[in-house]
Enzyme design. Structure first.
Site, short mmCIF file in Angstrom:
data_model
loop_
_atom_site.label_atom_id
_atom_site.label_comp_id
_atom_site.label_asym_id
_atom_site.label_seq_id
_atom_site.Cartn_x
_atom_site.Cartn_y
_atom_site.Cartn_z
N LYS A 40 5.07 1.96 11.04
CA LYS A 40 5.86 0.83 10.58
C LYS A 40 7.28 0.86 11.19
CE LYS A 40 3.34 0.65 6.21
NZ LYS A 40 3.49 0.75 4.74
N ASN A 66 7.51 3.83 3.82
CA ASN A 66 6.58 4.97 3.84
C ASN A 66 5.97 5.23 5.21
OD1 ASN A 66 4.64 2.95 3.94
ND2 ASN A 66 3.70 3.46 1.98
N ARG A 125 3.40 11.32 5.18
CA ARG A 125 4.32 10.79 4.18
C ARG A 125 5.00 11.89 3.37
NH1 ARG A 125 0.31 5.96 2.50
NH2 ARG A 125 1.03 4.38 4.00
N THR A 142 0.19 6.84 -0.83
CA THR A 142 1.04 5.68 -0.55
C THR A 142 2.47 5.90 -1.01
OG1 THR A 142 -0.88 4.22 -0.73
CG2 THR A 142 1.28 3.19 -0.93
N HIS A 201 0.82 3.04 8.16
CA HIS A 201 -0.31 2.37 7.51
C HIS A 201 -1.59 2.89 8.14
CE1 HIS A 201 -3.07 -0.76 6.11
NE2 HIS A 201 -3.53 -0.76 7.36
N ARG A 208 -6.60 9.17 6.39
CA ARG A 208 -6.00 8.95 5.07
C ARG A 208 -5.43 10.27 4.51
NH1 ARG A 208 -4.70 3.98 3.65
NH2 ARG A 208 -4.97 4.53 1.47
#
Length: 151
Positions: free
Chosen positions: A10, A113, A103, A92, A116, A86
């Protein structure tokens, strides 16, 4: 064909210079990068990408954020890549993410964060098709493939 997933760094991750760190984690895990580009998403692209959240109160802010600067969009390939990615990414909410995850190590706030990742095969297929043309994906074999996976 092995499983594929969509991963996006991001704008906060790009602005903070975390692209190399994040790419390295996926490469060291043994996944194959088959698509990569840097793009500042249009509102239309962002709204399609986050369409499942359209009725949520945070939708407008999410779209504003993801369109605020460059995003590094990627397609990674490998056995179990969706679930494994993941785990690499972490929860998240960064404060709930385990140390050692992207993260957990690199993000502090849910609104910033860093990354994605697709959460299921259907989502990955949709997101890959949304962000990439088929001609932008490269089918290739790493020279060390036999050292990455058995068979």
């Amino acid at each position: 064909m092995a499983e594929r997933t969509f991963i996006a760094i991001k704008p906060d991750g790009v602005q903070r210079g975390l692209v190399g760190e994040i790419l390295g984690r996926f490469e060291r895990k043994g996944f194959k990068l088959v698509g990569l580009k840097q793009i500042t998403p249009s509102r239309a692209l962002a709204e399609q990408h986050y369409g499942v959240h359209k009725e949520r109160p945070f939708f407008a802010g999410l779209v504003d954020f993801i369109t605020s600067g460059p995003v590094v969009a990627m397609v990674w390939e490998g056995d179990g890549v969706i679930a494994s990615a993941r785990k690499l990414i972490g929860a998240t909410k960064p404060l709930e993410a385990e140390p050692g995850t992207i993260r957990g190590d690199l993000a502090v706030n849910i609104g910033r964060n860093v990354i994605h990742g697709s959460d299921a095969a259907e989502t990955a297929q949709f997101e890959i098709g949304l962000w990439f043309q088929a001609s932008e994906l490269n089918d290739w074999s790493p020279s060390d493939q036999g050292w990455r996976v058995e068979g």
